[in-house]
Enzyme design. Structure first.
Site, PDB file in Angstrom:
ATOM      1  N   ASP A  18       0.873  -1.172   0.000  1.00 54.99           N
ATOM      2  CA  ASP A  18       0.000   0.000   0.000  1.00 54.99           C
ATOM      3  C   ASP A  18       0.915   1.228   0.000  1.00 54.99           C
ATOM      4  O   ASP A  18       2.099   1.130   0.341  1.00 54.99           O
ATOM      5  CB  ASP A  18      -0.895   0.020   1.252  1.00 54.99           C
ATOM      6  CG  ASP A  18      -2.163   0.840   1.045  1.00 54.99           C
ATOM      7  OD1 ASP A  18      -3.263   0.264   1.111  1.00 54.99           O
ATOM      8  OD2 ASP A  18      -2.062   2.066   0.802  1.00 54.99           O
ATOM      9  N   LEU A  75       1.606   2.833  -6.512  1.00 55.32           N
ATOM     10  CA  LEU A  75       1.201   2.156  -7.753  1.00 55.32           C
ATOM     11  C   LEU A  75       1.768   2.855  -8.988  1.00 55.32           C
ATOM     12  O   LEU A  75       1.865   2.262 -10.054  1.00 55.32           O
ATOM     13  CB  LEU A  75      -0.328   2.104  -7.845  1.00 55.32           C
ATOM     14  CG  LEU A  75      -1.020   1.129  -6.890  1.00 55.32           C
ATOM     15  CD1 LEU A  75      -2.511   1.413  -6.827  1.00 55.32           C
ATOM     16  CD2 LEU A  75      -0.764  -0.306  -7.329  1.00 55.32           C
ATOM     17  N   PHE A 128      -6.654  -4.248  -4.961  1.00 58.01           N
ATOM     18  CA  PHE A 128      -7.600  -3.433  -4.212  1.00 58.01           C
ATOM     19  C   PHE A 128      -7.022  -2.049  -3.936  1.00 58.01           C
ATOM     20  O   PHE A 128      -7.599  -1.271  -3.172  1.00 58.01           O
ATOM     21  CB  PHE A 128      -7.989  -4.144  -2.895  1.00 58.01           C
ATOM     22  CG  PHE A 128      -9.010  -5.220  -3.118  1.00 58.01           C
ATOM     23  CD1 PHE A 128      -8.675  -6.389  -3.800  1.00 58.01           C
ATOM     24  CD2 PHE A 128     -10.313  -5.071  -2.684  1.00 58.01           C
ATOM     25  CE1 PHE A 128      -9.634  -7.375  -4.036  1.00 58.01           C
ATOM     26  CE2 PHE A 128     -11.276  -6.042  -2.917  1.00 58.01           C
ATOM     27  CZ  PHE A 128     -10.934  -7.196  -3.591  1.00 58.01           C
ATOM     28  N   GLY A 138      -5.371   1.878  -4.937  1.00 56.04           N
ATOM     29  CA  GLY A 138      -5.797   3.021  -5.746  1.00 56.04           C
ATOM     30  C   GLY A 138      -6.807   3.884  -5.022  1.00 56.04           C
ATOM     31  O   GLY A 138      -7.140   3.650  -3.858  1.00 56.04           O
ATOM     32  N   ASN A 142     -19.423  -0.640  -8.583  1.00 60.20           N
ATOM     33  CA  ASN A 142     -20.756  -0.326  -9.146  1.00 60.20           C
ATOM     34  C   ASN A 142     -20.749   1.066  -9.769  1.00 60.20           C
ATOM     35  O   ASN A 142     -21.618   1.372 -10.581  1.00 60.20           O
ATOM     36  CB  ASN A 142     -21.833  -0.460  -8.072  1.00 60.20           C
ATOM     37  CG  ASN A 142     -21.833   0.666  -7.066  1.00 60.20           C
ATOM     38  OD1 ASN A 142     -22.513   1.678  -7.243  1.00 60.20           O
ATOM     39  ND2 ASN A 142     -21.055   0.537  -5.990  1.00 60.20           N
ATOM     40  N   HIS A 143     -19.769   1.901  -9.418  1.00 63.78           N
ATOM     41  CA  HIS A 143     -19.761   3.259  -9.969  1.00 63.78           C
ATOM     42  C   HIS A 143     -19.326   3.282 -11.437  1.00 63.78           C
ATOM     43  O   HIS A 143     -19.441   4.322 -12.092  1.00 63.78           O
ATOM     44  CB  HIS A 143     -18.939   4.187  -9.085  1.00 63.78           C
ATOM     45  CG  HIS A 143     -19.569   4.310  -7.739  1.00 63.78           C
ATOM     46  ND1 HIS A 143     -20.772   4.960  -7.545  1.00 63.78           N
ATOM     47  CD2 HIS A 143     -19.223   3.788  -6.537  1.00 63.78           C
ATOM     48  CE1 HIS A 143     -21.131   4.848  -6.279  1.00 63.78           C
ATOM     49  NE2 HIS A 143     -20.201   4.137  -5.646  1.00 63.78           N
ATOM     50  N   TYR A 180     -13.987   8.503 -10.701  1.00 67.67           N
ATOM     51  CA  TYR A 180     -13.632   7.242 -10.047  1.00 67.67           C
ATOM     52  C   TYR A 180     -14.277   6.060 -10.809  1.00 67.67           C
ATOM     53  O   TYR A 180     -13.599   5.093 -11.167  1.00 67.67           O
ATOM     54  CB  TYR A 180     -14.106   7.311  -8.592  1.00 67.67           C
ATOM     55  CG  TYR A 180     -14.166   5.995  -7.873  1.00 67.67           C
ATOM     56  CD1 TYR A 180     -13.003   5.302  -7.533  1.00 67.67           C
ATOM     57  CD2 TYR A 180     -15.396   5.430  -7.515  1.00 67.67           C
ATOM     58  CE1 TYR A 180     -13.072   4.088  -6.866  1.00 67.67           C
ATOM     59  CE2 TYR A 180     -15.465   4.224  -6.843  1.00 67.67           C
ATOM     60  CZ  TYR A 180     -14.303   3.560  -6.528  1.00 67.67           C
ATOM     61  OH  TYR A 180     -14.372   2.359  -5.867  1.00 67.67           O
ATOM     62  N   LYS A 209     -12.715   2.825 -13.121  1.00 68.03           N
ATOM     63  CA  LYS A 209     -13.024   1.403 -12.947  1.00 68.03           C
ATOM     64  C   LYS A 209     -13.470   0.785 -14.282  1.00 68.03           C
ATOM     65  O   LYS A 209     -13.121  -0.347 -14.603  1.00 68.03           O
ATOM     66  CB  LYS A 209     -14.097   1.216 -11.874  1.00 68.03           C
ATOM     67  CG  LYS A 209     -13.655   1.645 -10.486  1.00 68.03           C
ATOM     68  CD  LYS A 209     -12.485   0.805  -9.986  1.00 68.03           C
ATOM     69  CE  LYS A 209     -12.113   1.098  -8.548  1.00 68.03           C
ATOM     70  NZ  LYS A 209     -10.964   0.317  -8.081  1.00 68.03           N
TER      71      LYS A 209
HETATM   72  C1  15L Z   1     -17.421   2.320  -3.843  1.00 65.94           C
HETATM   73  O1  15L Z   1     -16.897   1.975  -4.897  1.00 65.94           O
HETATM   74  C2  15L Z   1     -16.638   2.992  -2.771  1.00 65.94           C
HETATM   75  O2  15L Z   1     -15.305   2.526  -2.710  1.00 65.94           O
HETATM   76  C3  15L Z   1     -17.313   2.879  -1.411  1.00 65.94           C
HETATM   77  O3  15L Z   1     -16.712   3.809  -0.526  1.00 65.94           O
HETATM   78  C4  15L Z   1     -18.817   3.118  -1.498  1.00 65.94           C
HETATM   79  O4  15L Z   1     -19.085   4.429  -1.921  1.00 65.94           O
HETATM   80  C5  15L Z   1     -19.404   2.137  -2.474  1.00 65.94           C
HETATM   81  O5  15L Z   1     -18.772   2.215  -3.727  1.00 65.94           O
HETATM   82  C6  15L Z   1     -20.911   2.318  -2.676  1.00 65.94           C
HETATM   83  O6  15L Z   1     -21.344   2.565  -3.804  1.00 65.94           O
HETATM   84  O7  15L Z   1     -21.652   2.186  -1.694  1.00 65.94           O
END
Ligand code: 15L
Length: 274
Positions: free
Chosen positions: A37, A56, A75, A77, A115-116, A139, A143
């Site tokens: 890390d 990284l 995991f 970043g 999920n973002h 962010y 991804k």
């Molecule tokens: C993520 O990707 C984040 O790392 C986490 O902190 C939350 O925000 C999560 O998504 C989420 O969507 O609940």
């Protein structure tokens, strides 16, 4: 099938919340872990593990750390919405370093996607893993780019990847959205175990959510791993009723708060993509 990988496993982001869970659980299972890390490891380093501080952005350091590893659990970043320049280094250049290391070692990558990467899909839509990317910020965009990078390395170099589109991985769900998106720590650990030990996985997406009845998500590659979630957010539904935000954008989209950050459309939601 043995429960312990025959080569060391590199875990990036080891000092973060999820990295910490994996470092603890996988070490306890007898795995040989190389932890890394950019910030110090907050706890005593578990037995059978070593910790190396690295950025990284430093490709040589990542190549060295990955030497002899069979799997990289990536995991590390930036893990939330940040300005573009901040996301760029760790999440884009950093991921390139991870894939170059995996290519050299013939290692598999298990990538903590999010999920973002699809956060601007509406909550009413049930998605399969082949849905369109609809990132809800820089962010999420990193991804989506990361998953695409993994696909490129699979087609061009045969590097295997599992992209875990993590929902909300916390000790417990804390709002109504998380009744759909929650992933328990134990389900995450079991998923990483299967993603590492499964004989051949190719390249695919897994929705990182527990067995939540209200899940936004359907089909994915879990059968290839032999993984199914065992926990569920369902029993929290009663206590979380009413735990919603007052922001209509956050409530409309799967990404919750993230689509709403710095949202500046004045004329309501767009038409669906053609
Ligand atoms: C993520 O990707 C984040 O790392 C986490 O902190 C939350 O925000 C999560 O998504 C989420 O969507 O609940």
């Amino acid at each position: 099938m043995p429960d312990i990988p025959n080569k060391p496993v590199l875990l990036t982001g080891a000092s973060g919340a999820l990295g910490g869970v994996l470092a603890r659980d996988l070490s306890a299972a007898g795995w040989t872990l190389r932890l890394t890390d950019i910030v110090p490891f907050p706890d005593p380093v578990p037995a059978g593990a070593s910790f190396t501080r690295a950025d990284l952005n430093d490709g040589v350091a990542i190549l060295r750390l990955a030497e002899g590893c069979g799997t990289i659990l990536h995991f590390g970043g930036v893990s939330c919405e940040r300005p573009f320049e901040e996301v760029l280094g760790a999440n884009i250049r950093g991921l390139y370093h991870i894939y170059e290391a995996a290519r050299r070692e013939g290692a598999r990558v298990v990538f903590a996607s999010s999920n973002h990467s699809i956060g601007f899909h509406e909550r009413a839509d049930k998605l399969d893993a082949d849905c369109a990317f609809l990132p809800d910020g820089y962010y999420g965009l990193s991804k989506a780019y990361g998953e695409l990078m993994g696909r490129m390395y699979w087609y061009k170099h045969g590097v295997e990847s599992i992209f875990i589109r993590i929902g909300s991985c916390f000790p417990a769900p804390v709002n109504v959205r998380m009744l759909s998106t929650w992933l328990s720590y134990d389900d995450l650990t079991r998923l990483c175990v299967r993603a590492t030990l499964a004989a051949r996985v190719g390249c695919g997406v897994i929705w990182g959510a527990s067995a939540n009845q209200r899940s936004f998500w359907g089909e994915d590659a879990r059968a290839a791993l032999g993984w199914a979630p065992e926990d569920s957010a369902d029993s929290f539904a009663g206590q979380l009723a009413g735990a919603v935000s007052s922001d209509p954008v956050a409530e409309r989209y799967q990404g919750g708060d993230y689509p709403a950050m710095e949202y500046s459309r004045k004329d309501g939601p767009p038409e669906k993509l053609l």
